[in-house]
Design an enzyme around this catalytic site. Structure first.
Site, mmCIF file in Angstrom:
data_model
loop_
_atom_site.group_PDB
_atom_site.id
_atom_site.type_symbol
_atom_site.label_atom_id
_atom_site.label_comp_id
_atom_site.label_asym_id
_atom_site.label_seq_id
_atom_site.Cartn_x
_atom_site.Cartn_y
_atom_site.Cartn_z
ATOM 1 N N HIS A 111 0.818 -1.222 0.000
ATOM 2 C CA HIS A 111 0.000 0.000 0.000
ATOM 3 C C HIS A 111 0.850 1.269 0.000
ATOM 4 O O HIS A 111 0.314 2.365 -0.162
ATOM 5 C CB HIS A 111 -0.942 0.018 1.214
ATOM 6 C CG HIS A 111 -0.228 0.313 2.500
ATOM 7 N ND1 HIS A 111 0.615 -0.600 3.101
ATOM 8 C CD2 HIS A 111 -0.203 1.424 3.264
ATOM 9 C CE1 HIS A 111 1.127 -0.048 4.200
ATOM 10 N NE2 HIS A 111 0.642 1.179 4.322
ATOM 11 N N HIS A 169 1.689 6.909 -0.375
ATOM 12 C CA HIS A 169 0.815 6.062 0.441
ATOM 13 C C HIS A 169 -0.542 5.954 -0.258
ATOM 14 O O HIS A 169 -1.286 6.923 -0.325
ATOM 15 C CB HIS A 169 0.650 6.689 1.830
ATOM 16 C CG HIS A 169 0.058 5.769 2.835
ATOM 17 N ND1 HIS A 169 -1.283 5.470 2.867
ATOM 18 C CD2 HIS A 169 0.637 5.071 3.846
ATOM 19 C CE1 HIS A 169 -1.515 4.638 3.861
ATOM 20 N NE2 HIS A 169 -0.369 4.378 4.475
#
Length: 162
Positions: free
Chosen positions: A68, A83
């Site tokens: 992620h 992110h």
């Protein structure tokens, strides 16, 4: 002699948008870790497609096990964190595919991650994608661009050297 007629050189370094979508101010990100600048300054993008690209030439420092997030260091020392989504660590990599690993050299625009945005949204997660300069204090200014659609590689964050 007539130097004052010459256009002033832009001394900023720019990070390109890591993903296609709507650029938003970090303050609009619904997570205080990002919105307060705790991890650094930058910008965020609400992605319209699930391909995440390198924002600068540099080296991949870390690809999180859950895919992620990716951190990298640009050739000039700028430390970058991308992110994808909020709390998406909880997906444990489901819907994400990594295309790089730590130590890989990348060029601006290289594909580093893909994400199934619809699967992430269906699981109840916000897909906003912050991009931060983690060593913000090393620079005179780090400013994100917001309020417009961006394509991968377009200027998203300007960094002025001290």
């Amino acid at each position: 002699m007539f130097q004052f007629f010459k256009k002033k050189q832009d001394s900023a370094f720019y990070l390109g948008a890591p993903v296609k979508g709507m650029a938003v101010d970090l303050k609009e990100v619904k997570d205080p870790t990002f919105s307060t600048g705790m991890l650094g300054q930058g910008a965020a993008v609400i992605p319209s497609e699930g391909k995440i690209y390198a924002p600068a030439d540099g080296e991949i420092a870390m690809v999180f096990d859950t895919l992620h997030a990716v951190s990298m260091t640009a050739e000039n020392g700028v430390e970058i964190l991308i992110h994808v989504g909020l709390d998406t660590v909880e997906l444990k990599g489901q819907g994400f595919e990594g295309h790089v690993k730590a130590g890989d050299k990348v060029k601006k625009g290289d594909l580093i991650l893909t994400v199934d945005l619809e699967a992430v949204k269906a699981a109840g997660y916000d897909v906003v994608t912050p991009m931060l300069v983690c060593n913000t204090d090393d620079y005179a200014a780090v400013e994100g661009i917001s309020g417009k659609e961006v394509a991968p590689g377009e200027n998203l964050v300007s960094i002025k050297m001290k």
